[in-house]
Design a protein around this motif. Structure first.
Motif, short mmCIF file in Angstrom:
data_model
loop_
_atom_site.label_atom_id
_atom_site.label_comp_id
_atom_site.label_asym_id
_atom_site.label_seq_id
_atom_site.Cartn_x
_atom_site.Cartn_y
_atom_site.Cartn_z
N MET A 1 0.81 -1.09 0.00
CA MET A 1 -0.05 0.03 -0.07
C MET A 1 0.99 1.23 0.25
SD MET A 1 -2.73 1.20 2.72
CE MET A 1 -1.63 1.89 3.97
N PHE A 2 0.35 2.15 -1.06
CA PHE A 2 1.41 3.45 -0.96
C PHE A 2 0.52 4.40 -0.11
CE2 PHE A 2 2.78 1.30 -4.42
CZ PHE A 2 4.12 1.28 -4.48
N ARG A 3 1.25 5.29 0.39
CA ARG A 3 0.45 6.49 1.19
C ARG A 3 1.30 7.77 1.00
NH1 ARG A 3 0.16 5.58 7.26
NH2 ARG A 3 2.05 6.27 7.39
N LEU A 4 0.61 8.77 0.26
CA LEU A 4 1.28 10.12 -0.04
C LEU A 4 1.09 10.96 1.11
CD1 LEU A 4 2.76 11.88 -2.20
CD2 LEU A 4 0.24 12.55 -2.82
N GLU A 5 2.06 11.72 1.60
CA GLU A 5 1.82 12.40 2.79
C GLU A 5 2.52 13.86 2.40
OE1 GLU A 5 3.46 10.66 6.28
OE2 GLU A 5 1.81 9.17 6.16
N ALA A 6 1.89 15.09 2.57
CA ALA A 6 2.85 16.17 2.40
C ALA A 6 3.50 16.71 3.48
CB ALA A 6 1.52 17.29 2.08
N GLU A 7 3.28 15.91 4.84
CA GLU A 7 4.08 16.82 6.02
C GLU A 7 5.47 15.88 6.29
OE1 GLU A 7 3.22 19.07 8.01
OE2 GLU A 7 1.49 19.45 6.56
N VAL A 8 6.32 16.54 6.51
CA VAL A 8 7.64 15.90 6.94
C VAL A 8 7.51 14.96 7.96
CG1 VAL A 8 10.00 16.09 7.13
CG2 VAL A 8 9.04 17.61 5.57
N ASP A 9 7.93 13.61 8.00
CA ASP A 9 8.12 12.70 9.08
C ASP A 9 9.61 12.46 9.32
OD1 ASP A 9 8.63 10.69 10.75
OD2 ASP A 9 6.82 9.86 10.42
N PRO A 10 10.19 13.44 10.31
CA PRO A 10 11.64 13.31 10.54
C PRO A 10 12.31 12.00 10.70
CG PRO A 10 10.74 14.45 12.54
CD PRO A 10 9.67 14.11 11.39
N VAL A 11 11.45 11.06 11.38
CA VAL A 11 11.89 9.63 11.62
C VAL A 11 12.09 9.20 10.26
CG1 VAL A 11 11.61 7.41 12.76
CG2 VAL A 11 11.18 9.69 13.97
N ARG A 12 11.14 9.06 9.41
CA ARG A 12 11.13 8.13 8.28
C ARG A 12 12.24 9.13 7.24
NH1 ARG A 12 5.24 7.45 8.68
NH2 ARG A 12 4.99 9.13 7.49
N ARG A 13 12.27 10.23 7.26
CA ARG A 13 13.14 11.11 6.38
C ARG A 13 14.61 10.38 6.89
NH1 ARG A 13 14.05 16.60 8.49
NH2 ARG A 13 15.19 15.36 9.91
N ASP A 14 14.86 10.40 8.05
CA ASP A 14 16.25 10.01 8.37
C ASP A 14 16.66 8.39 7.96
OD1 ASP A 14 16.91 12.52 9.53
OD2 ASP A 14 16.57 12.10 11.42
N ILE A 15 15.39 7.69 8.07
CA ILE A 15 15.62 6.15 7.56
C ILE A 15 15.75 6.28 6.29
CG2 ILE A 15 14.22 4.16 7.30
CD1 ILE A 15 12.74 4.62 9.78
N LEU A 16 15.25 6.98 5.52
CA LEU A 16 15.39 6.91 3.95
C LEU A 16 16.83 7.67 3.83
CD1 LEU A 16 13.97 6.69 1.09
CD2 LEU A 16 13.38 9.02 1.31
#
Length: 147
Positions: A1-16
């Motif tokens: 499942m894909f989920r498009l989000e406009a807000e920055v999630d710093p945890v996921r950003r750092d994982i990426l």
């Protein structure tokens, strides 16, 4: 499942960011050679110009990585422009990057209405021109080799 989000999630950003760095390092002998050296991580480099009231009158914000200084922002308050303070901020950042961080080069971006001529006068060379970014404006990427 894909989920498009406009807000920055710093945890996921750092994982990426971490996973991209792992992928890049695995694919590049040059990036693997950085492991365990002072150039492996981005390290902030900020130089501030304070006025007589101890308020920010100008500054340079950037970071060093892989023997390069990347200047993100350089600004001097209009009241203090024309006195060579931008030149002093840039020179101090270059000195710190070369002397204390072992950097060999600097890169930065600027728009046509900002300061491309200022940087050229300080030995920077245009290596990339992107017209209409954003529409009606030209962006320049400039570099300078310190040694």
């Amino acid at each position: 499942m894909f989920r498009l989000e406009a807000e920055v999630d710093p945890v996921r950003r750092d994982i990426l960011r971490g996973r991209l760095r792992e992928t890049n390092t695995a694919a590049s002998s040059v990036l693997r050679a950085l492991r365990g050296t002072p150039h492996e991580r981005e390290v902030p480099l900020h130089v501030w110009l304070m006025d007589e009231r101890d308020e920010v009158a100008g500054g340079l914000v950037g970071h060093t990585w892989a023997s390069w200084l990347h200047v993100t922002y350089l600004w001097v308050d209009a009241r203090h422009r024309g006195a060579g303070l931008g030149s002093r901020l840039l020179a101090e950042a270059e000195r710190l990057a070369a002397g204390h961080r072992g950097c060999r080069s600097v890169r930065l971006e600027t728009w046509d209405f900002q300061a491309p001529d200022f940087y050229r006068r300080h030995g920077y060379q245009v290596v990339c021109v992107i017209e209409d970014y954003p529409p009606g404006i030209t962006e320049y990427t400039l570099v300078k080799h310190l040694r």
